[in-house]
Write a protein that holds these residues in place. Structure first.
Motif, short mmCIF file in Angstrom:
data_model
loop_
_atom_site.label_atom_id
_atom_site.label_comp_id
_atom_site.label_asym_id
_atom_site.label_seq_id
_atom_site.Cartn_x
_atom_site.Cartn_y
_atom_site.Cartn_z
N ASP A 133 -28.24 -17.39 28.99
CA ASP A 133 -28.71 -17.33 27.60
C ASP A 133 -28.69 -15.92 27.01
O ASP A 133 -27.82 -15.59 26.19
CB ASP A 133 -30.12 -17.93 27.50
CG ASP A 133 -30.58 -18.09 26.07
OD1 ASP A 133 -29.73 -18.36 25.19
OD2 ASP A 133 -31.78 -17.93 25.80
N ILE A 136 -25.53 -13.70 26.40
CA ILE A 136 -24.37 -14.36 25.80
C ILE A 136 -24.62 -14.57 24.31
O ILE A 136 -25.69 -15.07 23.93
CB ILE A 136 -24.13 -15.76 26.45
CG1 ILE A 136 -24.28 -15.72 27.97
CG2 ILE A 136 -22.80 -16.36 26.01
CD1 ILE A 136 -23.27 -14.87 28.70
N LYS A 139 -26.94 -11.78 20.35
CA LYS A 139 -28.24 -11.49 19.73
C LYS A 139 -28.87 -10.33 20.49
O LYS A 139 -29.01 -10.39 21.72
CB LYS A 139 -29.18 -12.70 19.83
CG LYS A 139 -28.97 -13.72 18.74
CD LYS A 139 -30.10 -14.75 18.78
CE LYS A 139 -29.86 -15.84 17.77
NZ LYS A 139 -30.86 -16.93 17.89
N LYS A 209 -22.81 -22.67 25.52
CA LYS A 209 -23.35 -21.71 24.56
C LYS A 209 -22.21 -21.04 23.77
O LYS A 209 -22.32 -20.86 22.56
CB LYS A 209 -24.22 -20.65 25.26
CG LYS A 209 -24.78 -19.65 24.25
CD LYS A 209 -26.01 -18.91 24.69
CE LYS A 209 -26.50 -18.04 23.50
NZ LYS A 209 -27.68 -17.26 23.81
N GLU A 219 -26.26 -18.10 13.28
CA GLU A 219 -27.30 -19.13 13.24
C GLU A 219 -27.58 -19.64 11.83
O GLU A 219 -28.73 -19.69 11.36
CB GLU A 219 -28.60 -18.63 13.90
CG GLU A 219 -29.48 -19.81 14.32
CD GLU A 219 -30.61 -19.43 15.26
OE1 GLU A 219 -30.37 -18.64 16.18
OE2 GLU A 219 -31.71 -19.94 15.05
N ARG A 223 -26.26 -23.21 15.78
CA ARG A 223 -26.80 -22.35 16.83
C ARG A 223 -28.29 -22.64 17.10
O ARG A 223 -28.79 -22.39 18.20
CB ARG A 223 -26.58 -20.87 16.50
CG ARG A 223 -26.99 -19.96 17.64
CD ARG A 223 -26.42 -18.57 17.53
NE ARG A 223 -26.85 -17.76 18.65
CZ ARG A 223 -26.33 -16.61 19.01
NH1 ARG A 223 -25.30 -16.12 18.33
NH2 ARG A 223 -26.78 -15.94 20.03
N LEU A 226 -29.70 -24.30 20.21
CA LEU A 226 -30.02 -23.58 21.45
C LEU A 226 -31.53 -23.41 21.60
O LEU A 226 -32.01 -22.98 22.64
CB LEU A 226 -29.32 -22.23 21.47
CG LEU A 226 -27.79 -22.30 21.55
CD1 LEU A 226 -27.16 -20.94 21.27
CD2 LEU A 226 -27.34 -22.82 22.92
N ASN A 227 -32.25 -23.72 20.52
CA ASN A 227 -33.72 -23.65 20.60
C ASN A 227 -34.32 -24.98 21.02
O ASN A 227 -35.53 -25.19 20.88
CB ASN A 227 -34.30 -23.22 19.25
CG ASN A 227 -33.89 -21.81 18.93
OD1 ASN A 227 -33.96 -20.93 19.77
ND2 ASN A 227 -33.41 -21.60 17.71
#
Ligand code: GLY
Length: 345
Positions: A133, A136, A139, A209, A219, A223, A226-227
């Motif tokens: 995570d 990659i 962020k 991802k 995002e 994206r 991914l949360n």
């Protein structure tokens, strides 16, 4: 940059001019010199004393150690790094190499994004959480006293080396923290990750991802998937004093998201059971501490920074996981109260 090739899996992150490869496998860190940007002059290796993983960039380099733990992820550390880099005379031809968990890759990545308005960075994540995570997708950022990750930048690395060998020495709860994120990936595609060996599983998670990031780097939409599991997880982490690691909180968040999707009639009981089985299969907690105050958790979930319109969740459904805004508060509270009433089971 040349190619490490043999023995490692390569996962491309396709972002036009900012595309890069993530190399996954035992011993990946030993290929650092091969993935540095061509012409890189010197390397600033950023790490923490507790990481204990050494790398050889194959060019002149110096190690810059930052403080241990999450408190090091702050603006003062970025200033300190940039000042030490300036005193060493680092230029835009040089490269930052971040070796460590999410605190190191987020903080060093952000410092690289702003030093000289941006210099190259290569990530060598040494935790499972970092490999599937944090390292990659570009962020980067640091915390403020007012909240986590409030200052940051999208800054894609030049390459990422996920060395699965270094995971063998992780403390068990640190490893468990990464397993929560691994569990999440089981539900983002129809893939069966269950039987894959670790290398392949990490590479598959990176590929999932990478595909999402390639579609939505900043995002704007997808994206946010991914949360998945993170809305309750963040509330549990903020509610604190229950001693949960991030991945453990995500595991509970995944089960809650499945229960909520069930209550909203987006999925059936079988899908809730699937979530419970994956979480239990990783040895992660599947029981919510009945000492939690549902009103406090609902209030914290309403403040989630990803919230678009009222309570927002990534929720499973007939078309897979999608972001659902405006979930009625009474449905969220009832789902939570029912789970707590079952002793969290
Ligand atoms: N950790 C979530 C993301 O990279 O978007």
């Amino acid at each position: 940059m040349s190619s490490p090739g043999a023995g490692l899996r390569s996962v491309p992150v396709d972002l036009g001019d900012d595309s890069y490869e993530v190399w996954v496998g035992a011993g990946a860190r030993r290929h650092l010199a091969e993935v540095l940007p061509s012409g890189a002059g010197r390397a600033a290796v950023v790490t923490q004393a507790t990481v204990g993983v050494t790398v050889d960039p194959g060019i002149e380099h110096r190690v810059f150690t930052i403080g241990d733990g999450e408190p090091a992820k702050r603006l003062a550390t970025v200033e300190d790094l940039c000042r030490r880099w300036a005193q060493w005379g680092m230029t835009r031809r040089d490269v930052v190499v971040a070796v460590g968990g999410g605190v190191v890759t987020d903080t060093a990545g952000f410092a690289a994004a702003v030093y000289h308005r941006g210099i190259a960075v290569v990530h060598v994540p040494t935790t499972l959480l970092g490999q599937v995570d944090a390292a990659i997708g570009g962020k980067t950022g640091v915390n403020l006293p007012e909240g986590k990750n409030l200052v940051g930048a999208f800054w894609q690395p030049a390459a990422v080396l996920c060395d699965t060998e270094v995971l063998e020495t992780l403390p068990p709860r640190e490893y468990a923290s990464g397993l929560g994120e691994l569990a999440k990936y089981h539900f983002l595609t129809g893939d069966d990750l269950g039987d894959l060996p670790l290398d392949e599983r990490v590479a598959r998670c990176v590929a999932i991802k990478a595909a999402i990031v390639a579609e939505d780097e900043r995002e704007g939409g997808r994206r946010a998937l991914l949360n998945y599991g993170h809305t309750l997880a963040h509330a549990l982490e903020i509610a604190g004093h229950h001693d949960l690691r991030h991945g453990e909180a995500v595991a509970l968040g995944l089960i809650f998201a499945a229960r909520l999707a069930r209550r909203l009639e987006r999925v059936g009981d079988g899908r809730v059971a699937d979530h419970e089985a994956v979480v239990a299969g990783y040895g992660l907690p599947d029981r919510l501490d009945p000492g939690h105050d549902p009103d406090e958790l609902v209030a914290l979930m309403k403040r989630d920074k990803k919230a678009l319109d009222g309570l927002t969740f990534a929720l499973d459904g007939p078309d897979g996981v999608e972001v659902v805004a405006g979930v009625p508060e009474d449905v969220v509270r009832t789902t939570l109260v029912q789970w707590l009433g079952e002793g969290g089971r």
